[in-house]
Design a protein around this motif. Structure first.
Motif, PDB file in Angstrom:
ATOM      1  N   PRO A   1      38.088  -9.068  40.865  1.00 53.34           N
ATOM      2  CA  PRO A   1      39.145  -8.726  39.907  1.00 53.34           C
ATOM      3  C   PRO A   1      39.136  -7.258  39.503  1.00 53.34           C
ATOM      4  O   PRO A   1      40.161  -6.724  39.078  1.00 53.34           O
ATOM      5  N   THR A   2      37.974  -6.601  39.624  1.00 51.70           N
ATOM      6  CA  THR A   2      37.900  -5.180  39.266  1.00 51.70           C
ATOM      7  C   THR A   2      38.302  -4.266  40.414  1.00 51.70           C
ATOM      8  O   THR A   2      38.273  -3.044  40.266  1.00 51.70           O
ATOM      9  N   GLY A   3      38.681  -4.830  41.561  1.00 52.63           N
ATOM     10  CA  GLY A   3      39.113  -4.028  42.711  1.00 52.63           C
ATOM     11  C   GLY A   3      38.351  -4.409  43.968  1.00 52.63           C
ATOM     12  O   GLY A   3      37.176  -4.756  43.907  1.00 52.63           O
ATOM     13  N   ARG A   4      38.990  -4.315  45.099  1.00 53.68           N
ATOM     14  CA  ARG A   4      38.354  -4.677  46.361  1.00 53.68           C
ATOM     15  C   ARG A   4      37.596  -3.483  46.947  1.00 53.68           C
ATOM     16  O   ARG A   4      37.834  -2.330  46.577  1.00 53.68           O
ATOM     17  N   LEU A   5      36.673  -3.770  47.856  1.00 50.03           N
ATOM     18  CA  LEU A   5      35.960  -2.751  48.621  1.00 50.03           C
ATOM     19  C   LEU A   5      36.085  -3.093  50.099  1.00 50.03           C
ATOM     20  O   LEU A   5      36.050  -4.261  50.478  1.00 50.03           O
ATOM     21  N   SER A   6      36.215  -2.070  50.927  1.00 54.64           N
ATOM     22  CA  SER A   6      36.348  -2.281  52.369  1.00 54.64           C
ATOM     23  C   SER A   6      35.383  -1.360  53.114  1.00 54.64           C
ATOM     24  O   SER A   6      35.630  -0.162  53.248  1.00 54.64           O
ATOM     25  N   ARG A   7      34.234  -1.916  53.525  1.00 57.58           N
ATOM     26  CA  ARG A   7      33.260  -1.240  54.372  1.00 57.58           C
ATOM     27  C   ARG A   7      32.860   0.132  53.806  1.00 57.58           C
ATOM     28  O   ARG A   7      32.931   1.154  54.486  1.00 57.58           O
ATOM     29  N   VAL A   8      32.416   0.138  52.566  1.00 54.57           N
ATOM     30  CA  VAL A   8      31.994   1.376  51.903  1.00 54.57           C
ATOM     31  C   VAL A   8      30.520   1.628  52.186  1.00 54.57           C
ATOM     32  O   VAL A   8      29.685   0.728  52.027  1.00 54.57           O
ATOM     33  N   SER A   9      30.186   2.847  52.586  1.00 57.15           N
ATOM     34  CA  SER A   9      28.802   3.252  52.822  1.00 57.15           C
ATOM     35  C   SER A   9      28.495   4.511  52.018  1.00 57.15           C
ATOM     36  O   SER A   9      29.345   5.402  51.898  1.00 57.15           O
ATOM     37  N   LEU A  10      27.288   4.562  51.453  1.00 55.67           N
ATOM     38  CA  LEU A  10      26.864   5.756  50.717  1.00 55.67           C
ATOM     39  C   LEU A  10      25.347   5.732  50.564  1.00 55.67           C
ATOM     40  O   LEU A  10      24.704   4.702  50.732  1.00 55.67           O
ATOM     41  N   ASP A  11      24.788   6.906  50.241  1.00 53.32           N
ATOM     42  CA  ASP A  11      23.360   7.060  49.977  1.00 53.32           C
ATOM     43  C   ASP A  11      23.168   7.772  48.653  1.00 53.32           C
ATOM     44  O   ASP A  11      24.011   8.584  48.232  1.00 53.32           O
ATOM     45  N   VAL A  12      22.042   7.514  48.009  1.00 52.81           N
ATOM     46  CA  VAL A  12      21.629   8.256  46.820  1.00 52.81           C
ATOM     47  C   VAL A  12      20.166   8.620  46.991  1.00 52.81           C
ATOM     48  O   VAL A  12      19.333   7.764  47.308  1.00 52.81           O
ATOM     49  N   ARG A  13      19.822   9.897  46.799  1.00 52.60           N
ATOM     50  CA  ARG A  13      18.454  10.368  46.936  1.00 52.60           C
ATOM     51  C   ARG A  13      17.743  10.352  45.585  1.00 52.60           C
ATOM     52  O   ARG A  13      18.383  10.318  44.536  1.00 52.60           O
ATOM     53  N   ALA A  14      16.428  10.394  45.620  1.00 53.85           N
ATOM     54  CA  ALA A  14      15.651  10.493  44.388  1.00 53.85           C
ATOM     55  C   ALA A  14      16.020  11.785  43.662  1.00 53.85           C
ATOM     56  O   ALA A  14      16.132  12.849  44.272  1.00 53.85           O
ATOM     57  N   GLY A  15      16.238  11.699  42.369  1.00 51.89           N
ATOM     58  CA  GLY A  15      16.586  12.867  41.571  1.00 51.89           C
ATOM     59  C   GLY A  15      18.018  13.331  41.719  1.00 51.89           C
ATOM     60  O   GLY A  15      18.395  14.358  41.156  1.00 51.89           O
ATOM     61  N   GLU A  16      18.839  12.580  42.438  1.00 57.16           N
ATOM     62  CA  GLU A  16      20.230  12.969  42.679  1.00 57.16           C
ATOM     63  C   GLU A  16      21.173  12.109  41.846  1.00 57.16           C
ATOM     64  O   GLU A  16      20.944  10.908  41.648  1.00 57.16           O
TER      65      GLU A  16
END
Length: 529
Positions: free
Chosen positions: A286-301
């Protein structure tokens, strides 16, 4: 704006106490027919008390309320009061088990209901507002944005002469907010008075003709908006208290590893190694669809995710924090697969979560400040037999709540008695208490004042730069993104653009969230539908 004759709604010398707290101190407020008046102030300044009194929910201890020059009816005369004032509250008053039409006309129907007419009238109101929500839809199945729209429609359906809008755009995307502003202009052109309460000062300047500022229960400024700047309002709100720029000195870009001159890398951080990896995340929520989303988060970022509310900004945060399930892809923290829809498992592996709706997910209202703030570390504080000593719990909570400048009467004060900004600080304190490896924050400054916003963002930035935590900051409020090292823009559930060089240009971000890409020649192209 119509100004002849007495004000449509008037407060004169209004006083209100709650126990030993003096919430309002001789407040004067005049709202004219055909006018949109802004009311601003920090959390705890007295805005909610003004709304309660004008809505007929609370009696002033002193002073007078007048409607068109005559004394206001008794608050017990609910029908007459509603003929004058309708209120859209910041927190939803929608009944989830009822339909949209039933909620819009709740308490405003004859003993015998013509359901066909009720649905038709609801459809007309929605069309006038520029929204497409079926009158038959069950409200329990609607998202936050849609519920807010139903709230606004219900207030307008009553035909009241004055409408109080308390943070009405808090859950609306920019396009929906613009349509609301047009409707407000239509209402004032027709002689309706509107009291507009918001922490978003740019909205006040856009929609309001005058603005009044509350500080510590007193009205300290009344002026036409055309004669003021944002700095004037902030100065009146904080009373000369210097508000430092959020997270100043904390932000550093780690997207390509630490640059020369950035200073030492926080202990334990691995700037070239992603602690969070998200691959092909797909969801229908209900809050919105996602389609094949990719991402990274590094330490301290600190990585920001933004977009229109329906773009999936809240969905990606909830899915990564395991606050709701997803249908495809995977989420890993330091290589460990995070089970979808298992909030307890996500917390166990090191994911902290600051939810979008603090009242529903951020705290237990009837429990005290310290009990809520330490809820994520109860196992560390319990003795051999699993018993919790209040003194030990209060001592553990104190450093975190002090860092956030949380205002309460003591560690045992129930969180439900705090202002909205202090409730949000409790929510953030609970998350920071267990030193998570990754913090997922969804619109963490929504509905808080300027000073509290700076403190909350500063705390998140400090968790990254001092503690080495990764932060995923999901927000459609662009001012939150000042602490980010990178910003990812979602459009219709897909990654549309990424900004990697702070400070980020606000206009460029807005263009991207609308799904418009800039070409090499400086022109724009709209993303394919």
């Amino acid at each position: 704006m119509t100004t002849s004759g007495p004000a449509l709604i008037e407060m004169t010398g209004v006083e209100k106490r709650f126990g030993t707290t003096r919430a309002l101190r001789g407040v004067d407020l005049a709202l004219n027919a055909g006018e949109c008046l802004g009311l601003v102030g920090r959390n705890g300044a007295g805005k909610s008390t003004v709304v309660s009194i004008l809505s007929g929910l609370a009696e002033p201890d002193a002073g007078e309320i007048r409607f068109a020059g005559a004394p206001a009816p008794r608050t017990s005369d609910v029908t007459r009061w509603r003929e004058w004032i309708a209120t859209v509250y910041q927190h939803s008053m929608i009944v989830g088990d009822l339909s949209v039409a039933e909620n819009v006309f709740l308490g405003n129907t004859a003993p015998v209901v013509n359901w066909r007419e009720l649905r038709a009238r609801t459809r007309d109101i929605m069309r006038d507002l520029g929204f497409d929500i079926a009158p038959e839809a069950q409200c329990r199945k609607l998202g936050v944005e849609q519920l807010q729209i139903v709230e606004i429609a219900r207030a307008l359906a009553r035909g009241a002469r004055c409408v109080l809008l308390d943070e009405p755009t808090a859950a609306l995307e920019r396009g929906a907010a613009s349509r609301l502003f047009e409707r407000v202009r239509q209402l004032t052109a027709g002689g309706v008075a509107v009291l507009y309460i918001s922490h978003h000062l740019e909205e006040v300047f856009e929609i309001c003709e005058r603005v009044e500022v509350l500080r510590d229960g007193e009205m300290v400024l009344t002026a036409p908006t055309r004669e003021l700047a944002s700095d004037d309002l902030v100065a009146a709100m904080v009373g000369g208290v210097q508000v430092k720029a959020a997270a100043a000195g904390h932000r550093r870009s780690v997207a390509a590893g630490p640059a020369a001159g950035d200073g030492p890398t926080p202990a334990g951080s691995q700037p070239d190694t992603a602690i969070l990896t998200v691959r092909d995340l797909t969801a229908d929520s209900p809050t919105g669809r996602l389609s094949r989303v990719s991402l990274d988060v590094r330490a301290g970022e600190i990585v920001g995710v933004t977009g229109l509310l329906s773009a999936g900004v809240a969905t990606i945060g909830r899915a990564i924090a395991s606050a709701e399930p997803y249908t495809g892809g995977e989420v890993r923290l330091r290589g460990t697969l995070v089970p979808p829809g298992r909030r307890d498992a996500a917390q166990h592996v090191g994911i902290g979560y600051i939810p979008e709706d603090r009242r529903a997910e951020g705290f237990v209202a009837h429990l005290g400040v310290a009990e809520n703030a330490t809820m994520t570390i109860m196992d560390r504080l319990s003795g051999r037999l699993g018993l919790m000593r209040p003194g030990r719990r209060d001592a553990a909570a104190a450093p975190i709540t002090d860092r956030l400048s949380l205002v309460s009467s003591g560690p045992g004060q129930p969180v439900e008695e705090l202002s909205g900004g202090n409730q949000q600080k409790v929510t953030v304190a609970r998350t920071l208490a267990h030193d998570p490896s990754l913090i997922v924050a969804i619109t963490p400054t929504r509905g808080v004042d300027v000073a509290s916003k700076a403190l909350l963002l500063d705390a998140l930035a400090g968790a990254a730069s001092n503690g080495g935590a990764g932060v995923l900051l999901c927000s459609d409020e662009l001012s939150d993104l000042v602490i980010c090292d990178r910003v990812i823009v979602l459009v219709r559930g897909e990654v549309f653009a990424e900004f990697t060089e702070p400070p980020f240009d606000r206009d460029e971000l807005i263009v991207a969230t609308e799904g418009i890409a800039r070409t090499a020649h400086g022109t724009t192209e709209e993303a394919a539908q």
